[in-house]
Motif scaffolding. Sequence first.
Motif, PDB file in Angstrom:
ATOM      1  N   VAL A 161      41.697  25.936   4.590  1.00 44.85           N
ATOM      2  CA  VAL A 161      41.854  24.301   4.882  1.00 44.85           C
ATOM      3  C   VAL A 161      41.505  24.738   2.079  1.00 44.85           C
ATOM      4  O   VAL A 161      40.659  24.704   2.093  1.00 44.85           O
ATOM      5  CB  VAL A 161      41.476  23.124   4.996  1.00 44.85           C
ATOM      6  CG1 VAL A 161      41.956  22.136   3.993  1.00 44.85           C
ATOM      7  CG2 VAL A 161      41.996  23.058   6.088  1.00 44.85           C
ATOM      8  N   GLU A 162      43.226  24.678   2.288  1.00 45.74           N
ATOM      9  CA  GLU A 162      42.801  24.158   0.943  1.00 45.74           C
ATOM     10  C   GLU A 162      43.276  22.904  -0.139  1.00 45.74           C
ATOM     11  O   GLU A 162      44.491  22.702   0.770  1.00 45.74           O
ATOM     12  CB  GLU A 162      43.776  25.294  -0.211  1.00 45.74           C
ATOM     13  CG  GLU A 162      43.513  26.718   0.023  1.00 45.74           C
ATOM     14  CD  GLU A 162      44.396  27.706  -0.004  1.00 45.74           C
ATOM     15  OE1 GLU A 162      45.319  26.965  -0.608  1.00 45.74           O
ATOM     16  OE2 GLU A 162      44.211  28.923  -0.107  1.00 45.74           O
ATOM     17  N   GLU A 163      42.824  22.180  -1.070  1.00 44.42           N
ATOM     18  CA  GLU A 163      43.422  21.455  -2.022  1.00 44.42           C
ATOM     19  C   GLU A 163      44.073  21.569  -2.922  1.00 44.42           C
ATOM     20  O   GLU A 163      43.200  21.819  -3.994  1.00 44.42           O
ATOM     21  CB  GLU A 163      41.956  20.171  -1.790  1.00 44.42           C
ATOM     22  CG  GLU A 163      42.954  18.950  -2.264  1.00 44.42           C
ATOM     23  CD  GLU A 163      41.639  18.526  -2.330  1.00 44.42           C
ATOM     24  OE1 GLU A 163      42.016  17.110  -2.346  1.00 44.42           O
ATOM     25  OE2 GLU A 163      40.205  18.423  -2.390  1.00 44.42           O
TER      26      GLU A 163
ATOM     27  N   PHE B 236      46.824  18.788   1.011  1.00 43.30           N
ATOM     28  CA  PHE B 236      45.367  19.292   1.600  1.00 43.30           C
ATOM     29  C   PHE B 236      46.625  20.373   2.012  1.00 43.30           C
ATOM     30  O   PHE B 236      46.825  20.182   3.057  1.00 43.30           O
ATOM     31  CB  PHE B 236      44.626  18.929   3.004  1.00 43.30           C
ATOM     32  CG  PHE B 236      43.528  18.191   1.542  1.00 43.30           C
ATOM     33  CD1 PHE B 236      42.068  18.599   1.719  1.00 43.30           C
ATOM     34  CD2 PHE B 236      44.070  17.118   1.515  1.00 43.30           C
ATOM     35  CE1 PHE B 236      41.608  17.759   1.526  1.00 43.30           C
ATOM     36  CE2 PHE B 236      42.908  15.765   1.315  1.00 43.30           C
ATOM     37  CZ  PHE B 236      41.511  16.709   0.886  1.00 43.30           C
TER      38      PHE B 236
ATOM     39  N   TRP C  49      46.704  24.074   5.305  1.00 44.54           N
ATOM     40  CA  TRP C  49      45.978  25.024   6.302  1.00 44.54           C
ATOM     41  C   TRP C  49      46.605  26.378   5.849  1.00 44.54           C
ATOM     42  O   TRP C  49      47.896  26.742   5.181  1.00 44.54           O
ATOM     43  CB  TRP C  49      46.382  24.426   7.576  1.00 44.54           C
ATOM     44  CG  TRP C  49      47.242  24.637   8.161  1.00 44.54           C
ATOM     45  CD1 TRP C  49      48.888  23.063   8.659  1.00 44.54           C
ATOM     46  CD2 TRP C  49      47.888  25.621   8.202  1.00 44.54           C
ATOM     47  NE1 TRP C  49      49.104  23.800   9.541  1.00 44.54           N
ATOM     48  CE2 TRP C  49      49.940  25.104   9.316  1.00 44.54           C
ATOM     49  CE3 TRP C  49      48.175  27.194   8.464  1.00 44.54           C
ATOM     50  CZ2 TRP C  49      50.454  26.224   9.343  1.00 44.54           C
ATOM     51  CZ3 TRP C  49      49.351  27.752   8.604  1.00 44.54           C
ATOM     52  CH2 TRP C  49      50.088  27.104   9.218  1.00 44.54           C
TER      53      TRP C  49
ATOM     54  N   SER D 273      44.817  14.158   4.384  1.00 41.74           N
ATOM     55  CA  SER D 273      43.219  14.750   4.478  1.00 41.74           C
ATOM     56  C   SER D 273      42.662  16.659   4.973  1.00 41.74           C
ATOM     57  O   SER D 273      43.803  16.643   5.497  1.00 41.74           O
ATOM     58  CB  SER D 273      42.625  13.853   5.572  1.00 41.74           C
ATOM     59  OG  SER D 273      42.816  13.860   6.702  1.00 41.74           O
ATOM     60  N   TYR D 274      41.251  16.553   5.166  1.00 44.08           N
ATOM     61  CA  TYR D 274      40.920  17.526   5.075  1.00 44.08           C
ATOM     62  C   TYR D 274      40.857  17.928   6.633  1.00 44.08           C
ATOM     63  O   TYR D 274      41.546  19.048   7.224  1.00 44.08           O
ATOM     64  CB  TYR D 274      40.029  17.963   4.654  1.00 44.08           C
ATOM     65  CG  TYR D 274      39.196  19.185   5.063  1.00 44.08           C
ATOM     66  CD1 TYR D 274      39.517  20.601   4.470  1.00 44.08           C
ATOM     67  CD2 TYR D 274      38.069  19.567   5.863  1.00 44.08           C
ATOM     68  CE1 TYR D 274      38.382  21.506   4.573  1.00 44.08           C
ATOM     69  CE2 TYR D 274      37.326  20.672   7.073  1.00 44.08           C
ATOM     70  CZ  TYR D 274      38.500  22.300   5.460  1.00 44.08           C
ATOM     71  OH  TYR D 274      37.526  22.792   5.741  1.00 44.08           O
TER      72      TYR D 274
END
Length: 79
Positions: free
Chosen positions: A11-13, A19, A21, A51-52
């Motif tokens: 997962v990248e913010e 966020f 995937w 959210s993550y």
Amino acid sequence: MSALNDLALTVEEREPGRFYWVLLEAVHDTGSTADTLGYRPLRVAAQPQPSYSSALALGTAALKKLATTATHPDAGGSA
């Protein structure tokens, strides 16, 4: 596509509170002497999640769908 055991989910913010995937596939570098694997993006979320945990859950669902399609092509969906 790589074997299913050569896939990873992260997962990248990319921006605060956005966020995504990302499904990754291993890149086997036969010229490397190190015991490491490199990865390249295979699939990426089209929409960010707030959210993550939401992105992780949707990424897990995408990975399961990919695995189901790869092991049972008649199960529906496109990989």
